[in-house]
Write an enzyme that holds these catalytic residues in place. Sequence first.
Site, short mmCIF file in Angstrom:
data_model
loop_
_atom_site.label_atom_id
_atom_site.label_comp_id
_atom_site.label_asym_id
_atom_site.label_seq_id
_atom_site.Cartn_x
_atom_site.Cartn_y
_atom_site.Cartn_z
N ASP A 139 -0.16 -0.51 -10.40
CA ASP A 139 0.17 -2.23 -10.61
C ASP A 139 0.20 -1.57 -12.74
O ASP A 139 -1.63 -1.67 -13.12
CB ASP A 139 0.30 -2.73 -9.36
N HIS A 198 5.34 -7.69 -7.23
CA HIS A 198 4.96 -8.51 -6.62
C HIS A 198 5.70 -10.39 -7.48
O HIS A 198 6.20 -9.99 -8.69
CB HIS A 198 3.14 -9.48 -7.27
N GLU A 201 5.38 -15.67 -5.29
CA GLU A 201 3.96 -15.43 -4.46
C GLU A 201 4.20 -17.11 -4.93
O GLU A 201 3.93 -18.51 -4.53
CB GLU A 201 3.30 -15.02 -5.05
#
Length: 340
Positions: A139, A198, A201
């Site tokens: 990532d 992601h 969030e």
Amino acid sequence: MSDLDAFIAGLPKAELHVHHVGSASPRIVAELAARHPDSKVPTDPEALVDYFTFRDFAHFVEVYLSVVDLIRDAEDVRLLTYEVARDMARQNIRYAELTVTPYSSTRRGIPDAAFVEAIEDARKSAESELGVALRWCFDIPGEAGLEAAEETARIACGLKPEGLVSFGLGGPEIGVPRPQFKPYFDRALAEGLHSVPHAGETTGPETVWDALTELRAERIGHGTSSVRDPKLLAHLAEHRIPLEVCPTSNIATRAVRTLDEHPVKDMVAAGVLVTINSDDPPMFGTDLNTEYGVAARLLELDEEGLAALAKNAVEVSFMDAPAKARLAAEIDAYTASWPR
Ligand SMILES: [Zn+2]
């Protein structure tokens, strides 16, 4: 231990959203600190439990960075990775896609080839000695910008370790728009990697849309704010794009106020496929078994419901078909043998 907790403890599981450094338990940190006595991290596991008790989010970041500082050479990387798998084996986790951030290590002077060799070596030992199959999601630490994106794509596409299955994007979302990372995801996807950023969030549903349209996300890390957009929920359900839900993490980072207010029930009610995960387990005082317990309470699940949740993770993982069938059969056999 309740009957349901005992069922969860023995249930064979797959975990799809869990971070490499964020999985360093006090036991592992003590081992790393002992290798580097000049660090300010305590080496005594009891003192470490105290050290891991966070006063606030800033303190969490401070402790996280002090753990990052303990990973200085390839042997630290190998030790961390193997020991994380040992903690997984204890919870009956059979398969995990571990989010690894090569940039944090290469920036600190560990050569990329040595980093990759260390995680791959740990992966092979963990599989044969502990029965835990690890795969990697490399990532981009979003806060480090395009330089980190370039480096991560270069390592992923250039070295292509055998265990690498996906490409991700983590770090803060506020002030780090997803679309700027499109070229790097394009490169990774062209090499056959899966896209698992992601999103949503700490920012709204528009970030999840960006992840879908710009980064061609196949699963979404967190996606918590998706519940604020019915069209988005319908899209996720229709296209079977799973959300990797990490309940306790969302409370720790204040993405959600309390567990009782966690929107996982609304996600499921909208037909979205969810998986349950631990994110940075020791740092958030949790583990995957605890998160399954939380999910059982929030979603009112019995043993069959928990087994179905475990099978969701298998189904939407990046394992090959025979491995999926084996683990799903193992979950079924375990559930069928459970006394009731
Ligand atoms: Zn995460």
